[in-house]
Structures are given as structure tokens and as C-alpha cells.
Enzyme design. Structure first.
Site, PDB file in Angstrom:
ATOM      1  N   ASP A  78       0.315  -1.240  -0.579  1.00  0.00           N
ATOM      2  CA  ASP A  78       0.597  -0.069  -0.030  1.00  0.00           C
ATOM      3  C   ASP A  78       0.809   1.330   0.345  1.00  0.00           C
ATOM      4  O   ASP A  78       1.708   1.259   1.566  1.00  0.00           O
ATOM      5  CB  ASP A  78      -0.483   0.086   1.478  1.00  0.00           C
ATOM      6  N   ASN A 105       5.395   4.855  -9.946  1.00  0.00           N
ATOM      7  CA  ASN A 105       4.127   4.956 -10.676  1.00  0.00           C
ATOM      8  C   ASN A 105       3.198   4.755 -10.082  1.00  0.00           C
ATOM      9  O   ASN A 105       2.105   5.412 -11.311  1.00  0.00           O
ATOM     10  CB  ASN A 105       4.696   3.691 -11.550  1.00  0.00           C
ATOM     11  N   TYR A 171      -6.735  15.409  -9.203  1.00  0.00           N
ATOM     12  CA  TYR A 171      -5.398  14.503  -9.788  1.00  0.00           C
ATOM     13  C   TYR A 171      -4.626  15.579 -10.597  1.00  0.00           C
ATOM     14  O   TYR A 171      -3.496  14.773 -10.105  1.00  0.00           O
ATOM     15  CB  TYR A 171      -6.065  13.566 -11.273  1.00  0.00           C
ATOM     16  N   LYS A 175      -0.527  15.275  -9.452  1.00  0.00           N
ATOM     17  CA  LYS A 175       0.507  15.239 -10.496  1.00  0.00           C
ATOM     18  C   LYS A 175       1.510  16.586 -10.924  1.00  0.00           C
ATOM     19  O   LYS A 175       2.830  16.337 -10.876  1.00  0.00           O
ATOM     20  CB  LYS A 175      -0.271  15.267 -11.981  1.00  0.00           C
TER      21      LYS A 175
END
Length: 266
Positions: A78, A105, A171, A175
Site C-alpha cells: 500500500d 508509478n 488528480y 500530478k
């Protein structure tokens, strides 16, 4: 993996694979980009730790690596859990040495959520899985890399960290953070033999992006900006990751390699 000496050849000899005997960790490696990248590292001689919360998917990736003659082990991880990430790094070091390469990743994100519609649990899970995981991987891997004379980190960012996309707030924030953290690590640890770069995929067809391909409005928006006229495949990103992780890019750090079919210039 120590930094290369000036004048040392950057192209592997034909008899030696590019990552021969290098300990490589790939997170989010149970499917998609992570699986393809892990398999290609294995094909190039790396000793691969396949890390993912999906234990069965991780085992399947290991089987694919071994089927190609590679060496790999699965590690259920995790990536939002500090102790789990520490154990991932320690386990890789105990099994294979290093780590010499860390490919952060793994990610998670809700689709179709502008800020006002994003729930607190969605926000926290996105940040923890997509951004904090990169911090944790680097936090625990870097001291081991420094002790061995250097290493390479490749973070999976996204074009969503560089340009806007509809209703993708958490998101995009995560990022964007990955891109900033990549530069910070490159700046702070370059003189200790650490290179840190990011790859920024555009629209890539993977199991994780299946919801995007089923959202026709979003798909039309994205594909309308792809100058090459089609979505990418995991292999397109895997090749970029191996370039950034390898000796061919030895003078490159703190950079973001965009692989997006022309999305950003459209």
C-alpha cells in the site's frame, strides 16, 4: 548504481543487458504501464521488485518477467502507508541490493470531479496514493542509494500536471505535486549521485484508464487534441522510463519527458 565517470561509455556492450544485476523497484506494477515497465526492466537484466496493492496482479507480472528469463519478486504494498513503503524498499535491498532504480508509478484518482464535487475522502486518497507515495518511496530509497554511490528515480507524472483537463481536480493537483517534487529531489541530491526525472504520459490505454475510454465526452475532448490521432500504449511509456533510468540519460536530471501524442502543443 554509482554515477558514471566522465568519458565512460553510455551504450551497453552487446553482451551485457542495460540493467544487468541492478535492483529495480516498480510501484503500481500489477497492470498497465507498471507491468509493461517491470517486464521490460526484467528483459534488460534487472532484478525487479514488483510492488502493488493488487497481490494477484503483482504475481502475474512476476510470472511474465520470469517467462522472459528475468528475475523478479512480488511485494504487496500500500504505497500510501509509510511502513509498507519502508518494508518495500528494505525488502528489495535485502533480496537484490540497492535499490539502484526506483520507478514511482502508482496512482489513484476519481474521474469527473471538479473541486466543489470532490469529497474529502476522494481528495485524501488521491493525494496519498498519487503524491505522498512518491515522497515515501524517495524518502526511504534515497538514503540507501546515496550509501551505494548513487541511483536513479523515475516518477510517473502526467500531462494533467501541466495542462487542464475537465473535472479532474485532485488528480491534477497530485500530478502537479509530483512534478515539483521531482525537481526538488534532483536539486537536493544531484551532488550525491541521485538523478530524478519524471515521465508525463498523455492518454494511454490501460485497465486503469478504462473509465476515460468509456466517457465519450471526455474521450472526444482528449482525442481531439492528439496530433498523432490515437491513444498511446503502455509500451510507449515503458520505453521512456527505461531511457530515463538508464545510462543513456546520465546527464539528465530534474526534467519531465512528455509522451503524449502531441497533446501539449495542440
Amino acid at each position: 548504481m554509482a554515477a558514471l565517470e566522465p568519458g565512460r561509455a553510455t551504450v551497453p556492450s552487446p553482451s551485457r543487458r542495460r540493467f544487468e544485476d541492478r535492483s529495480v523497484i516498480v510501484t503500481g506494477a500489477a497492470s498497465g504501464i507498471g507491468r509493461e515497465t517491470a517486464v521490460r526492466f526484467g528483459r534488460e537484466g534487472a532484478l525487479v521488485t514488483v510492488a502493488d496493492i493488487d497481490e494477484e496482479g503483482a504475481r502475474q507480472t512476476v510470472e511474465a518477467i520470469k517467462a522472459g528469463g528475468g528475475v523478479a519478486r512480488a511485494r504487496r504494498t500500500d504505497v500510501s502507508d509509510p511502513e509498507a513503503v519502508r518494508a518495500m524498499v528494505d525488502g528489495a535491498a535485502e533480496a537484490y541490493g540497492g535499490p539502484h532504480v526506483l520507478h514511482n508509478n502508482a496512482y489513484w484518482a476519481p474521474l469527473g470531479r471538479p473541486v466543489a464535487d470532490t469529497t474529502l475522502p476522494e481528495w485524501h486518497r488521491t493525494i496519498d496514493t498519487t503524491l505522498m507515495s512518491v515522497f515515501l518511496g524517495c524518502k526511504y530509497a534515497i538514503p540507501r542509494m546515496v550509501a551505494e554511490g548513487g541511483g536513479v528515480i523515475v516518477n510517473t507524472a502526467s500531462t494533467a500536471g501541466l495542462v487542464a483537463s475537465p473535472s479532474f481536480a485532485a488528480y491534477m493537483a497530485a500530478k502537479g505535486g509530483v512534478l515539483a517534487l521531482t525537481r526538488s529531489i534532483a536539486f537536493d541530491y544531484g551532488k550525491q549521485g541521485i538523478r530524478c526525472n519524471a515521465v508525463a504520459p498523455g492518454l494511454i490505454r490501460t485497465p486503469a484508464t478504462d473509465p476515460v475510454f468509456r466517457d465519450q465526452d471526455r474521450l472526444d475532448f482528449l482525442t481531439g487534441k492528439l496530433l498523432l490521432g490515437h491513444a498511446g500504449e503502455p509500451k510507449d511509456i515503458a520505453e521512456a522510463v527505461l531511457y530515463l533510468a538508464g545510462d543513456e540519460s546520465r546527464f539528465m536530471t530534474g526534467q519531465t519527458l512528455v509522451v503524449d501524442g502531441g497533446r501539449l502543443i495542440a
